[in-house]
Scaffold this active site. Sequence first.
Site, PDB file in Angstrom:
ATOM      1  N   CYS A 128       0.786  -1.249   0.047  1.00 32.77           N
ATOM      2  CA  CYS A 128       0.008   0.004  -0.090  1.00 32.77           C
ATOM      3  C   CYS A 128       0.859   1.170  -0.100  1.00 32.77           C
ATOM      4  CB  CYS A 128      -0.871  -0.091   1.425  1.00 32.77           C
ATOM      5  SG  CYS A 128      -1.949  -1.485   1.445  1.00 32.77           S
ATOM      6  N   HIS A 275      -2.499   7.005   3.376  1.00 30.98           N
ATOM      7  CA  HIS A 275      -2.992   5.495   2.790  1.00 30.98           C
ATOM      8  C   HIS A 275      -4.502   5.239   3.637  1.00 30.98           C
ATOM      9  CE1 HIS A 275      -3.990   1.778   1.656  1.00 30.98           C
ATOM     10  NE2 HIS A 275      -3.438   1.083   2.871  1.00 30.98           N
ATOM     11  N   ASN A 305     -10.408   0.377   1.129  1.00 28.04           N
ATOM     12  CA  ASN A 305      -8.941   0.366   0.908  1.00 28.04           C
ATOM     13  C   ASN A 305      -8.615  -0.243  -0.618  1.00 28.04           C
ATOM     14  OD1 ASN A 305      -6.272  -0.212   0.950  1.00 28.04           O
ATOM     15  ND2 ASN A 305      -6.272  -1.164   2.931  1.00 28.04           N
TER      16      ASN A 305
END
Length: 348
Positions: A128, A275, A305
């Site tokens: 990520c 993030h 996500n």
Amino acid sequence: MAIEIIGTGRVVPPNKVSNEELAAKVETTDEWIRSHTGIGNRYIADESVACSDLAVEAAKNALAMVAGYTGSDLTQRDNAAAEAAATIDVIILATATADYFGTPSTACIVQNKIGAKKIPAMDISAGCTGFVYGLETAAGFLSVSPQRKRALVIGSELLTKMVNWNDRKTCVLFGDGAGAVVLEKTGECECCQAKTGLLKTLLYSDGSGAESLLMRRGGTRHPFKTGEVVDVPICVEMNGQEVYNFAVGVIANTITALMNEGNINIDDVAWIVPHQANARIVKAARMRLNIPAEKFYMNIEEYANTSSATIPIALDEMNRGGMLKKGDLILTVGFGGGLTYGGNIIIW
């Protein structure tokens, strides 16, 4: 010399799935998902869609902006994007869900589809944190070569294809999407002493936590064997508590390190773009640092996500929504599988 963001783009699949709709298929509830993650919806791609498909659409939107087109007509967008694609000198694509295992790189597929000829193109596997890594990698390409002026950086993921839908603690977390930016090497800002664009990047890793978040099957550590019966496909496995503890600490530490390295304080910062993994993680980190919630841009409620795509999706959403002003100081901060973490200081 400065490395500036001159175009942004994003795309998500048309299939929007709410928590209530997901709960009809998975043993969970809207209340559980929201209270544990802050997620309300996610977008899920069709079976026929691959990572490069989303990456191309996000890239075209960013490229069209560079060429001056921000409308909704796809033919005009594609024409504008093709014009700008001819000026791109390198493509960096961050993903954990590539079209193919190992080779070819998804970046090469994107390079061909957008018509960017005879340029380097490569994938980055940093979980990520991939987009944060990608910005610095692209900046390095531009900095060392006088011939390279522009870079295309993409984060593209289809994690809903890589989850175990029987594992309710992980399958509810992810959505599909892609975000992209175009970087350009420019001179210094004429109206002030400070440079614009990407000012500083800090990148880190901690491989001791590699098994906290991984896709275990299919690589050379756990290859498929002839005649083997596979009950569970290649999918994301996560130790939620370990990842939570890691993420809260590294978000706080990375923000502090960025401000120290840049000699800035929180009042100088217009936005922190983290993030978007879990709203509770971001809340815990900001409370540890005593930073007001309004400094953080959060859109996890809408997209869930999307891994390496979360930060570029957020930047495009903010940019097109008029939330980013010239001269705004922005911090990005990412964390993910590897384990990896890091952040950027950007002056818009």
